[in-house]
Design a protein around this motif. Structure first.
Motif, PDB file in Angstrom:
ATOM      1  N   UNK A   1       0.801  -1.118  -0.073  1.00 59.92           N
ATOM      2  CA  UNK A   1       0.041  -0.164  -0.098  1.00 59.92           C
ATOM      3  C   UNK A   1       0.976   1.245   0.079  1.00 59.92           C
ATOM      4  N   UNK A   2       0.319   2.581  -0.087  1.00 56.05           N
ATOM      5  CA  UNK A   2       0.943   3.674  -0.397  1.00 56.05           C
ATOM      6  C   UNK A   2       0.302   4.592   0.587  1.00 56.05           C
ATOM      7  N   UNK A   3       1.142   5.386   1.399  1.00 57.22           N
ATOM      8  CA  UNK A   3       0.750   6.267   2.299  1.00 57.22           C
ATOM      9  C   UNK A   3       1.194   7.649   1.931  1.00 57.22           C
ATOM     10  N   UNK A   4       0.371   8.815   2.041  1.00 58.85           N
ATOM     11  CA  UNK A   4       0.940   9.901   1.626  1.00 58.85           C
ATOM     12  C   UNK A   4       0.551  10.983   2.714  1.00 58.85           C
ATOM     13  N   UNK A   5       1.563  11.962   2.893  1.00 58.14           N
ATOM     14  CA  UNK A   5       1.404  12.894   4.222  1.00 58.14           C
ATOM     15  C   UNK A   5       1.790  14.419   3.369  1.00 58.14           C
ATOM     16  N   UNK A  26       5.529   3.518   1.865  1.00 58.66           N
ATOM     17  CA  UNK A  26       5.114   2.277   1.610  1.00 58.66           C
ATOM     18  C   UNK A  26       5.553   1.784   0.244  1.00 58.66           C
ATOM     19  N   UNK A  27       4.514   1.277  -0.719  1.00 56.63           N
ATOM     20  CA  UNK A  27       5.079   0.559  -2.028  1.00 56.63           C
ATOM     21  C   UNK A  27       5.163   1.687  -2.751  1.00 56.63           C
ATOM     22  N   UNK A  28       6.195   2.413  -2.921  1.00 53.63           N
ATOM     23  CA  UNK A  28       6.169   3.757  -3.604  1.00 53.63           C
ATOM     24  C   UNK A  28       6.430   3.274  -5.017  1.00 53.63           C
ATOM     25  N   UNK A  29       7.078   2.079  -5.322  1.00 56.53           N
ATOM     26  CA  UNK A  29       7.624   1.612  -6.825  1.00 56.53           C
ATOM     27  C   UNK A  29       6.276   1.416  -7.661  1.00 56.53           C
ATOM     28  N   UNK A  30       5.160   1.178  -6.839  1.00 57.44           N
ATOM     29  CA  UNK A  30       4.033   1.052  -7.552  1.00 57.44           C
ATOM     30  C   UNK A  30       3.178   2.381  -8.214  1.00 57.44           C
ATOM     31  N   UNK A  31       3.721   3.596  -7.882  1.00 63.75           N
ATOM     32  CA  UNK A  31       2.797   4.761  -8.181  1.00 63.75           C
ATOM     33  C   UNK A  31       3.246   4.999  -9.556  1.00 63.75           C
ATOM     34  N   UNK A  32       2.481   5.391 -10.343  1.00 62.10           N
ATOM     35  CA  UNK A  32       2.444   5.745 -11.819  1.00 62.10           C
ATOM     36  C   UNK A  32       2.384   7.323 -11.964  1.00 62.10           C
ATOM     37  N   UNK A  93      -6.026  21.385  -0.326  1.00 59.90           N
ATOM     38  CA  UNK A  93      -5.317  20.959  -1.309  1.00 59.90           C
ATOM     39  C   UNK A  93      -4.988  19.651  -0.911  1.00 59.90           C
ATOM     40  N   UNK A  94      -5.308  18.515  -1.973  1.00 58.14           N
ATOM     41  CA  UNK A  94      -4.971  17.300  -1.668  1.00 58.14           C
ATOM     42  C   UNK A  94      -3.879  16.470  -2.560  1.00 58.14           C
ATOM     43  N   UNK A  95      -3.115  15.620  -1.925  1.00 58.89           N
ATOM     44  CA  UNK A  95      -2.102  15.073  -2.857  1.00 58.89           C
ATOM     45  C   UNK A  95      -3.017  13.789  -2.973  1.00 58.89           C
ATOM     46  N   UNK A  96      -2.531  12.966  -4.229  1.00 60.64           N
ATOM     47  CA  UNK A  96      -3.188  11.965  -4.710  1.00 60.64           C
ATOM     48  C   UNK A  96      -2.053  11.100  -5.337  1.00 60.64           C
ATOM     49  N   UNK A  97      -2.031   9.822  -5.106  1.00 58.39           N
ATOM     50  CA  UNK A  97      -1.188   8.934  -6.273  1.00 58.39           C
ATOM     51  C   UNK A  97      -1.958   7.834  -6.699  1.00 58.39           C
ATOM     52  N   UNK A 102      -4.727   1.052  -7.212  1.00 57.42           N
ATOM     53  CA  UNK A 102      -5.821   1.913  -7.355  1.00 57.42           C
ATOM     54  C   UNK A 102      -5.522   3.293  -7.163  1.00 57.42           C
ATOM     55  N   UNK A 103      -5.810   3.919  -6.132  1.00 55.70           N
ATOM     56  CA  UNK A 103      -5.698   5.482  -5.553  1.00 55.70           C
ATOM     57  C   UNK A 103      -5.722   5.701  -4.183  1.00 55.70           C
ATOM     58  N   UNK A 104      -4.587   6.495  -3.841  1.00 54.76           N
ATOM     59  CA  UNK A 104      -4.387   6.977  -2.369  1.00 54.76           C
ATOM     60  C   UNK A 104      -4.538   8.498  -2.365  1.00 54.76           C
ATOM     61  N   UNK A 105      -5.138   8.815  -1.255  1.00 59.62           N
ATOM     62  CA  UNK A 105      -5.416  10.179  -0.997  1.00 59.62           C
ATOM     63  C   UNK A 105      -4.811  10.617   0.275  1.00 59.62           C
ATOM     64  N   UNK A 106      -4.075  11.856   0.326  1.00 56.39           N
ATOM     65  CA  UNK A 106      -3.450  12.344   1.375  1.00 56.39           C
ATOM     66  C   UNK A 106      -4.772  13.120   2.274  1.00 56.39           C
TER      67      UNK A 106
END
Length: 115
Positions: A1-5, A26-32, A93-97, A102-106
């Motif tokens: 999973x991915x976490x965003x701050x 987290x699993x930053x290698x999967x971020x597109x 303002x929200x960060x999103x990956x 899928x997708x992750x939100x800060x």
């Protein structure tokens, strides 16, 4: 999973600048791609800027020439440099990956621009 701050929001006068940061873990290698969205009171959330794994960028027309999205070399942190801020830029303002799972939100960070 991915976490965003996210960090870097605040109060600024019109014409001023702020830089937002979004630290991924987290699993930053999967971020597109990493994106910045914003949502003003009573309005829908809108895409502000996007940067892909390859480094391509896109911006909303309303921020072109004023905002710049970037990331560090490791791809762990995305930034949104906001210059020539206007009162209409006031929003959360929200960060999103976007990633393979899928997708992750800060959690969001408030930006307030006073006139």
């Amino acid at each position: 999973q991915v976490q965003l701050v996210e960090s870097g929001g605040g109060l600024v006068q019109a014409g001023g600048s702020l830089r937002l940061s979004c630290a991924a873990s987290g699993s930053i290698s999967i971020i597109n791609a990493m994106n910045w969205y914003r949502q003003a009171p009573g309005k829908q959330r809108e895409l502000v800027a996007r940067i892909t794994r390859a480094g391509s960028t896109n911006y909303a027309d309303s921020v072109k020439g004023r905002f710049t999205i970037s990331r560090d070399n490791a791809g762990n942190t995305a930034y949104l440099q906001m210059n020539s801020l206007k009162p209409e830029d006031t929003a959360v303002y929200y960060c999103n990956a976007d990633h393979f799972l899928g997708t992750t939100w800060g959690q969001g960070t408030q930006v307030t621009v006073s006139s």
